[in-house]
Scaffold this motif. Sequence first.
Motif, PDB file in Angstrom:
ATOM      1  N   SER A 181      -1.480  12.217   3.597  1.00  0.00           N
ATOM      2  CA  SER A 181      -2.241  11.495   2.336  1.00  0.00           C
ATOM      3  C   SER A 181      -3.417  11.814   2.478  1.00  0.00           C
ATOM      4  CB  SER A 181      -1.845  10.270   2.414  1.00  0.00           C
ATOM      5  OG  SER A 181      -1.762   9.552   3.587  1.00  0.00           O
ATOM      6  N   GLN A 226       0.199   7.543 -10.142  1.00  0.00           N
ATOM      7  CA  GLN A 226       0.958   8.834 -10.556  1.00  0.00           C
ATOM      8  C   GLN A 226      -0.314   9.693 -11.304  1.00  0.00           C
ATOM      9  OE1 GLN A 226       4.849   8.023 -11.640  1.00  0.00           O
ATOM     10  NE2 GLN A 226       5.306  10.085 -11.955  1.00  0.00           N
ATOM     11  N   LEU A 267      -6.399   2.499  -3.906  1.00  0.00           N
ATOM     12  CA  LEU A 267      -7.258   1.057  -3.639  1.00  0.00           C
ATOM     13  C   LEU A 267      -7.729   0.924  -5.065  1.00  0.00           C
ATOM     14  CD1 LEU A 267      -9.227   2.006  -0.598  1.00  0.00           C
ATOM     15  CD2 LEU A 267      -7.624   0.059  -0.916  1.00  0.00           C
ATOM     16  N   PHE A 278       0.782  -1.144   0.058  1.00  0.00           N
ATOM     17  CA  PHE A 278      -0.113   0.161  -0.096  1.00  0.00           C
ATOM     18  C   PHE A 278       1.000   1.259   0.069  1.00  0.00           C
ATOM     19  CE2 PHE A 278      -2.784   3.207   1.384  1.00  0.00           C
ATOM     20  CZ  PHE A 278      -3.866   2.935   1.002  1.00  0.00           C
ATOM     21  N   ASP A 279       1.912   1.335   0.874  1.00  0.00           N
ATOM     22  CA  ASP A 279       2.790   2.473   0.874  1.00  0.00           C
ATOM     23  C   ASP A 279       3.542   2.655  -0.303  1.00  0.00           C
ATOM     24  OD1 ASP A 279       1.786   3.554   3.458  1.00  0.00           O
ATOM     25  OD2 ASP A 279       3.325   2.491   4.593  1.00  0.00           O
ATOM     26  N   ALA A 302      -2.533  -5.655  -0.125  1.00  0.00           N
ATOM     27  CA  ALA A 302      -2.019  -4.261   0.179  1.00  0.00           C
ATOM     28  C   ALA A 302      -1.222  -4.086   1.510  1.00  0.00           C
ATOM     29  CB  ALA A 302      -3.241  -3.627   0.386  1.00  0.00           C
ATOM     30  N   GLU A 361      -7.592  11.439   1.492  1.00  0.00           N
ATOM     31  CA  GLU A 361      -8.732  10.365   1.418  1.00  0.00           C
ATOM     32  C   GLU A 361      -8.580  10.075   0.012  1.00  0.00           C
ATOM     33  OE1 GLU A 361     -11.791   8.052   3.377  1.00  0.00           O
ATOM     34  OE2 GLU A 361      -9.980   9.572   4.016  1.00  0.00           O
ATOM     35  N   LEU A 413       1.288   4.078  -2.831  1.00  0.00           N
ATOM     36  CA  LEU A 413       1.046   5.542  -2.273  1.00  0.00           C
ATOM     37  C   LEU A 413       2.046   6.477  -2.982  1.00  0.00           C
ATOM     38  CD1 LEU A 413      -1.221   7.331  -0.609  1.00  0.00           C
ATOM     39  CD2 LEU A 413       0.131   6.611   1.214  1.00  0.00           C
ATOM     40  N   MET A 414       3.279   5.856  -2.713  1.00  0.00           N
ATOM     41  CA  MET A 414       4.341   6.650  -3.164  1.00  0.00           C
ATOM     42  C   MET A 414       4.129   7.251  -4.539  1.00  0.00           C
ATOM     43  SD  MET A 414       7.690   4.458  -2.262  1.00  0.00           S
ATOM     44  CE  MET A 414       8.063   3.995  -0.570  1.00  0.00           C
ATOM     45  N   GLY A 415       3.513   6.661  -5.324  1.00  0.00           N
ATOM     46  CA  GLY A 415       3.003   7.232  -6.924  1.00  0.00           C
ATOM     47  C   GLY A 415       2.100   8.573  -6.669  1.00  0.00           C
ATOM     48  N   LEU A 439       1.183  15.102  -3.687  1.00  0.00           N
ATOM     49  CA  LEU A 439       0.824  14.702  -2.078  1.00  0.00           C
ATOM     50  C   LEU A 439       1.339  15.976  -1.383  1.00  0.00           C
ATOM     51  CD1 LEU A 439      -0.324  12.359  -0.979  1.00  0.00           C
ATOM     52  CD2 LEU A 439       2.005  11.566  -0.695  1.00  0.00           C
ATOM     53  N   ARG A 447       2.024   1.540  -9.005  1.00  0.00           N
ATOM     54  CA  ARG A 447       2.420   3.101  -8.547  1.00  0.00           C
ATOM     55  C   ARG A 447       2.336   3.875  -9.687  1.00  0.00           C
ATOM     56  NH1 ARG A 447       8.227   2.452  -5.820  1.00  0.00           N
ATOM     57  NH2 ARG A 447       8.730   2.295  -8.067  1.00  0.00           N
ATOM     58  N   ILE A 462      -5.667   8.112  -1.054  1.00  0.00           N
ATOM     59  CA  ILE A 462      -6.005   6.531  -0.397  1.00  0.00           C
ATOM     60  C   ILE A 462      -7.131   5.825  -1.343  1.00  0.00           C
ATOM     61  CG2 ILE A 462      -6.901   5.318   1.569  1.00  0.00           C
ATOM     62  CD1 ILE A 462      -5.545   7.316   3.194  1.00  0.00           C
ATOM     63  N   ASP A 463      -7.856   6.534  -1.584  1.00  0.00           N
ATOM     64  CA  ASP A 463      -9.141   6.086  -2.367  1.00  0.00           C
ATOM     65  C   ASP A 463      -8.338   5.576  -4.106  1.00  0.00           C
ATOM     66  OD1 ASP A 463     -10.994   5.963  -0.792  1.00  0.00           O
ATOM     67  OD2 ASP A 463     -11.739   7.957  -1.598  1.00  0.00           O
ATOM     68  N   ARG A 516       2.950  10.508  -4.964  1.00  0.00           N
ATOM     69  CA  ARG A 516       4.258  12.002  -4.403  1.00  0.00           C
ATOM     70  C   ARG A 516       4.136  13.051  -4.874  1.00  0.00           C
ATOM     71  NH1 ARG A 516       5.930  15.201  -2.548  1.00  0.00           N
ATOM     72  NH2 ARG A 516       8.084  16.013  -1.997  1.00  0.00           N
TER      73      ARG A 516
END
Lengths: 357, 257
Positions: B109, B153, B118, B94-95, B130, B111, B98-100, B105, B149, B114-115, B102
Amino acid sequence: MSSEIKEQYTRFIGRKILFIVVFLILLILIAAVSALLGSADIPAADVYATILHKFLPAHFAPSPTETIDVGAIKAIVWDNRLRRILMGVAAGVGLAFAGATMQGILRNPLASPYTLGIASAAGFGAALGILLDVGIAGGRYLVVVNAFIFALIASAIIIGIARHRGARPETMILAGIAIGYFFSAMTALLQYFGEAEAVKEVIFWMLGELDRASWDELTMSVIVLLCCIPLLMWRSWDLNVMGAGDETAKSLGVNVERTRMVTMILASLVTASVVCFTGTIMFIGLVAPHITRMVIGGDNRFLLPASGLVGAVLLVGADAVSRSIIPPVILPVGVMTSFIGVPFFFYLIVRKRREYW
Amino acid sequence: MRLQIKDLVFSYGSARILDHITMELGSSEVLGIVGPNGAGKSTFIRCIDRILVPEHGTVLLDGQDLETMDRMEIAKGIGYVPQSVSTVFPATVFDTVLMGRRPHLGWRSSEEDIDRVLEVLTMLKIKHLAMRDFNEISGGQQQKVLIARALAQDSGIVLLDEPTSNLDIKHQLEVMEIMRELVSKKGISVMMAIHDLNLAARYSDRIIMLNGGSIRDVGDPVSVLTADNIQSVYGVEVIVKHEADKPYIIPIRSFGD
């Protein structure tokens, strides 16, 4: 299922915050216990009353004991005990923060202020002052300023080489290790020709001690920390992304070379401002980030502050132990951090569940 | 045109890897880059994303020279999927994805981020991973995470370096179909270096064949993946069959040197 993952993710974040809160409370508890330790026999109630008297003089006041009057109690509690506890907090936070940052930007679990030669350089600066009386500042600041400057020289060399060679992590680590050896050799040479008494003093300096900084010096150290730490925190996303490799970080919009330079400079400043007052306290900078990472994972947004707290807890705890094993003798805290930290660290390595923490 | 690449030159030391490459990437296009090992495919992709800085030549992203843009701006326009990565410290899948986010961001982070993560995990069918550690999942799964990732982006262009090298045949087709779907639905452009000629032929709109750092041929799969081209570039004998307008390459033997 999506909401389930979201919940898991939120819970994971919650656990990291909980870790930080727990260690904050632990730090306060250890500091509170540590404030009771010492050769002067002052009842706990009076110790805490003395501390609170500073903030709420109307509500709290210490009462004199049979042998110690109020003025002496204040001096013992504040100037002896709290000053050293607060230095322990500052040094622990600073060294752990610097270590976590260096491990992150260099993508290497062995990076720390000590392994990168910065502490050895500071030691050489101190030795230069103690043995040869050579330095930029005079008087009581001779050794401190020397240590500070040489710590920065070491990181300037690392950064200079990195600039020249493109700031690859491997280059910086190798440069740091070489610098460490060089300054250790220089210190050894000075000691070889030094007077016995002065050599002993150098060795004492290098063992690390929390008692040396005056209130003013402690304040200086804290100011540097308060300036650098938010700047490092602000870069924590970039550190996360750099953990995935330089190429990936670049493709995600991070200016890798500049970030590595800036964070290295900040981490070195933090290290230098601590080490120049405490001497070389080993191990905290290396181990506190690992302990933290094993529990809460590698997200630097949480890892950096949590490592700082773990570092402070370890150092203040080690100091408390070093004062109470054979009182009134105070064992060097730099030795005690290793004695306490190494077994604990081994324990964590052996029982680790994951492939890598 | 999304990308215009003019006269790109890159060398490692004295070895010239890319020799005056000029080409374009259109919108909603899948462009396959093929060529033997050492032809410069990966270097080419890295130069386009300015992970490597070319000696000479320009890359225009929607008409703007990349040299005048900072990394964050480039990252908003171009995503990059490396062949593989090794991480030293732990990060959950997941993390990692999530870097994607960046380039979009703040320190926290949101909502929305995060969505988005997912959504991408669902699209690539790796949502069940995840909360696993990136280092603990299989090579193929890791490759899908890296693709996820780049998709998180939200860049209009995605560059992929051997996106299917670690995947079994089912996952190869799955990833390729996801890319095609994104191209037709979201209008993104995809450029991928790829070894498997049949996969390249099947999923690319156009193919560029690199050899020794320069373009040997460019065009639709049928016109580029000819037996002659493959023979002279790879030094192998093949039979090329055609079915439903796509070439299929059947390898016969390798020529000795």
